[in-house]
Scaffold this motif. Structure first.
Motif, mmCIF file in Angstrom:
data_model
loop_
_atom_site.group_PDB
_atom_site.id
_atom_site.type_symbol
_atom_site.label_atom_id
_atom_site.label_comp_id
_atom_site.label_asym_id
_atom_site.label_seq_id
_atom_site.Cartn_x
_atom_site.Cartn_y
_atom_site.Cartn_z
ATOM 1 N N LEU B 425 0.849 -1.198 0.000
ATOM 2 C CA LEU B 425 0.000 0.000 0.000
ATOM 3 C C LEU B 425 0.885 1.249 0.000
ATOM 4 O O LEU B 425 2.114 1.154 0.118
ATOM 5 N N TRP B 427 0.846 5.802 1.013
ATOM 6 C CA TRP B 427 0.193 6.829 1.836
ATOM 7 C C TRP B 427 0.618 8.225 1.418
ATOM 8 O O TRP B 427 1.814 8.511 1.315
ATOM 9 N N TYR B 428 -0.386 9.050 1.140
ATOM 10 C CA TYR B 428 -0.145 10.485 0.937
ATOM 11 C C TYR B 428 -0.664 11.189 2.188
ATOM 12 O O TYR B 428 -1.753 10.867 2.655
ATOM 13 N N PRO B 429 0.078 12.140 2.705
ATOM 14 C CA PRO B 429 -0.340 12.728 3.980
ATOM 15 C C PRO B 429 -1.576 13.620 3.858
ATOM 16 O O PRO B 429 -1.816 14.215 2.803
ATOM 17 N N ASP B 430 -2.335 13.700 4.951
ATOM 18 C CA ASP B 430 -3.438 14.660 5.021
ATOM 19 C C ASP B 430 -2.907 15.993 5.533
ATOM 20 O O ASP B 430 -3.261 17.052 5.056
#
Lengths: 339, 528
Positions: B425, B427-430
């Motif tokens: 997987l 992940w792009y940060p919020d």
């Protein structure tokens, strides 16, 4: 006669309904059998509460029993409503997308179709007229090569040669960025003519050349073979010999032969149109053409049930309609067909 | 129709086709218009190509990186990042005050802020927009609802946020689109996906054809500095290869997210374009199911972590366009430690074999695992990534890997249900804070989406404490502790951290992308 034609068209038209219904049922079942969930595909890996997921599912109508979903959608379709998108963004009428995307595919298909028929007739006629020569062999080779070409590969070659290398033609899209065109039909070339926008006309024409040529050339191979063989048959018939004996010019003889060889070609045109739409999916992807093909491929990724069902049903209806037109034209052309 | 009519129709069709294919020679140059603005040395228009999509122009529902980028150019929050940096500076708010317990934040709005149509921005607009996000409760709403109890307008230019608990990174949250005030024409308390009225931003949306073209024009009512380029056109591409050809043919000025690593490599070698490299904050990692055999056994998970060679991955799969990553918190972010490198090193085959032996596996009884990937969601390199991981693990001689794949919709379903053993997987940060790289993955009450089933009360406690403390040094100590527990428990194995690449034509300047990875178009220009 007129009543006969009317009845024939009506019956053929009604035949489209079961075809579309069967296709809708198949697509509906396949989408549900395939693993994956449209809501999860949109939400992805981000954190979201299970109750929120359920809420989204309910909003999309996916919480209802399958048979209810099936008949609901069918009922809506009968009223011209193809439901709303389940992904990006949720809740937009699918019809809006069909309206936006279909003209692009239609424009590409019309041009691709014209080019394929033109090339097919040209190469087929040359092959028949030069039967048994090296030129004939060349035309037959052309038909095999054209038929076996892989659209994305061939398209990329053209993009590279005419776009990147010679900078002659744009490699993607329908019109240059920032060029304003008032759309009426959604077919850019016709719209630019209708609005008298010469700049947009040239630009849209430049954009359609590579994709339509790719599509047209690949599909022309089938015509080449059929036209050649039919023409060879016709050219060996007695009436042609009679023409020759009377000293009728060669081009006129060829024209008469082509007219006589045309009936099976019209049938092929109808069949090709469906194949053409399939080829348009690959061509659209290669040339970033914003049509129905790229729309369906995008929506499959997200399991957007409504969008896929709507687009496929719409396609099926359209192909059915074209097939009907071809049958009618065929019947008009061939005096042996009785209503 | 008579036979003659049909013949005429067909002839017409041929003539039309001939005309169509005979018009190649048109010499009129219509592609990217570059007429200069009067008095400006820069081109009036600049075209950016992307393979991403704008999903939803409503910040109450938009929750993907590219759409956030567009929203960041047509809207603004109370505060914003200085382009190219992580420094937060005033934006729609001139200044702010924080209560002693960090739970009440008061913002004083600037008085010259206006929406693109000239409507002045008032505190009530901010309150309406925030409450709208809370009521709609779309995908990104948690960025507001998890933290904000209520929001009030004290007067036309004063907004007060009352938080549920003290949140040390509240200003970072304010830079995200759910906090952006939107134009009054957005539907109240209902998602308005195709709304183009925007907010208060340097650009306004002049034209939008979904998945085809987005045209942004400088907002003449913007309070700040005027953008260097009057018109920014975004062209949407389905695949990177077509976008690369468009760049090479001069159809676009900038190729942005995302060209293939091989394209970037060859364009660099070609030397005709500027290839601008920017550190990215997105990460890729392997998930390990802690509830299912054989990855339920911690020594198996540790062995899988030890056998990996990240430099090899970076070179073979990504052609050097990524950096090796040894923690879930990205390199360069405060509190980051190379926890996995310290504990396992790289390609530590001996350690992996020993750990597997302790878990009961050897050459005669190899560990058999299924490695899952999804073919398109993370670009074209995913199958290669899975293959190289397989090779690295099988190098131990004690692991047998069976590669499996599923389309994104299915993949997410499998992950959420915990049906996969080992899977990839990203992940792009919020928001840019270590919390966003730890809590969603490691806190047992927040990580159900990942499907690893990981739960460790000690980890939960550390993360909860780090979330509420204000002092950054104290927080950093806690995040370091969390990373060490992560390296010990190994529910995830960090692999790589992506870099961003902007490939631009010569003459394009002003590319400033900070760690937030958001491209602010107003600094861009193209020399004539």
């Amino acid at each position: 006669m007129a009543r006969g034609v009317g009845q024939y068209i009506l019956i053929r038209g009604l035949m489209i309904i079961p075809t579309v219904l069967i296709l809708y049922t198949i697509v509906f079942i396949f989408l549900r059998i395939l693993p994956g969930d449209p809501i999860l595909a949109v939400v992805g890996t981000k954190n979201i509460a299970p109750e929120q997921l359920e809420h989204l599912r309910a909003m999309a109508g996916l919480d209802k029993p399958l048979y209810v979903q099936y008949f609901d959608y069918l009922w809506r379709m009968l009223h011209g409503d193809f439901g709303v998108t389940l992904a990006f963004p949720m809740g937009k009428p699918v019809v809006e997308y069909l309206k936006l995307r279909f003209p692009a595919t239609l424009e590409l298909t019309l041009f691709g179709f014209s080019i394929s028929v033109l090339l097919g007739l040209l190469t087929g006629v040359i092959g028949a007229v030069k039967k048994g020569t090296k030129i004939d062999a060349g035309m037959r080779l052309y038909s095999i090569i054209a038929y076996t070409l892989f659209i994305p590969w061939f398209g990329m070659m053209l993009q590279y040669i005419f776009g990147v290398h010679f900078h002659l033609l744009p490699t993607s899209g329908r019109i240059s960025p920032g060029l304003d065109l008032h759309t009426i039909t959604g077919l850019y070339i016709f719209d630019s003519i209708l609005t008298g926008n010469g700049e947009a006309f040239i630009d849209a024409l430049k954009h359609i050349i590579l994709p339509s040529f790719t599509l047209g050339l690949v599909l022309s191979g089938a015509y080449t073979r059929l036209v050649r063989n039919n023409m060879v048959d016709v050219l060996s018939q007695d009436f042609i010999r009679a023409y020759k004996a009377r000293g009728v010019r060669d081009w006129k003889i060829t024209w008469y032969a082509l007219k006589n060889a045309f009936i099976p070609i019209v049938t092929l045109m109808g069949l090709q149109f469906a194949i053409l739409l399939g080829g348009a999916v690959l061509t659209e992807t290669t040339f970033n053409w914003p049509g129905m093909g790229t729309f369906i491929v995008d929506r499959i990724d997200y399991r957007d049930y409504n969008a896929i069902q709507g687009a496929v049903v719409f396609f099926a209806f359209f192909v059915g309609l074209i097939s009907l037109i071809v049958d009618v034209v065929y019947a008009l052309l061939d005096p042996r067909v009785k209503y | 129709m008579s036979k003659r009519g049909i013949s005429l129709f067909l002839i017409g069709l041929f003539v039309f086709a001939v005309l169509a294919s005979g018009c190649i020679g048109g010499s009129e140059e219509t592609s990217t218009a570059t007429s200069a603005q009067s008095g400006s040395q820069y081109a009036e228009q600049l075209v950016i190509g992307v393979t991403d999509k704008v999903t939803d122009l409503d910040p109450a529902n938009a929750y993907d990186f590219y759409t956030w980028e567009v929203l960041n150019n047509v809207m603004e929050g109370l505060v914003k990042y200085e382009p190219g940096t992580l420094e937060i500076k005033p934006a729609l708010a001139e200044r702010w005050e924080v209560s002693d317990d960090s739970k009440v934040w008061t913002f004083y709005l600037r008085k010259d802020a206006k929406f693109a149509d000239g409507t002045p921005l008032k505190a009530q607009d901010v309150v309406r927009s925030i409450e709208r996000v809370m009521n709609i409760n779309g995908d990104p709403a948690w960025l507001v609802t998890d933290f904000v109890d209520k929001v009030e307008a004290k007067d036309d230019y004063t907004v007060v946020f009352y938080l549920k608990d003290s949140v040390s990174y509240f200003l970072s949250l304010l830079t995200t689109p759910p906090y952006f005030p939107v134009h009054p024409s957005y539907k109240p308390n209902e998602i308005d996906s195709d709304q183009t009225a925007g907010g208060v931003g340097p650009y306004k949306i002049a034209k939008w054809v979904r998945d085809e073209e987005l045209v942004l024009e400088a907002n003449e009512n913007y309070y700040g500095e005027k953008p260097k380029t009057e018109k920014i056109i975004i062209k949407f591409y389905r695949d990177a290869s077509t976008m690369r050809l468009a760049l090479q043919n001069g159809e676009i000025d900038i190729a942005w997210r995302t060209l293939k690593p091989t394209d970037i490599e060859s364009l660099k070698k070609e030397g005709k374009f500027q290839v601008i490299e920017i550190p990215g904050a997105f990460i890729r990692y392997v998930c390990l199911n802690t509830q299912k055999d054989p990855t339920k056994e911690v020594k198996v998970r540790q062995a899988l972590a030890a056998a990996l060679d990240r430099a090899d991955l970076s070179n073979k799969v990504f052609r050097g366009t990524v950096d090796p990553l040894y923690s879930l918190i990205p390199n360069g972010m405060w509190s980051h430690i190379d926890a996995f490198k310290e504990k396992y090193g790289d390609a530590n085959i001996e350690l992996a074999k020993n750990l597997l032996k302790e878990a009961g596996y050897d050459e005669n009884n190899p560990l058999q695992i299924q490695l899952w990937y999804t073919p398109t969601h993370y670009g074209d390199t995913e199958a290669d990534l899975a293959q190289v991981l397989k090779e690295q693990w099988e190098k131990t001689g004690v692991i047998k890997v069976d590669i499996k794949s599923a389309e994104w919709g299915t993949y997410v379903d499998y992950a959420r249900k915990g049906q996969m053993q080992v899977y990839l997987l990203g992940w792009y940060p919020d928001y840019l804070d270590p919390d966003d790289y730890t809590t969603p993955f490691l806190k047992s009450t927040a990580n159900s989406w990942a499907g690893t089933g990981y739960a460790n009360p000690q980890m939960d406690e550390v993360l909860t404490k780090a979330q509420t403390l204000v002092d950054q040094n104290e927080r950093a100590t806690l995040y370091e502790q969390a990373q060490q527990i992560l390296a010990e428990d190994v529910p995830y194995i960090p692999l790589i951290q992506g870099k961003l690449f902007v490939v631009a034509s010569p003459g394009v300047g002003g590319v400033k992308i900070g760690p937030d990875m958001i491209f602010k178009y107003y600094t861009l220009y193209k020399e004539e």
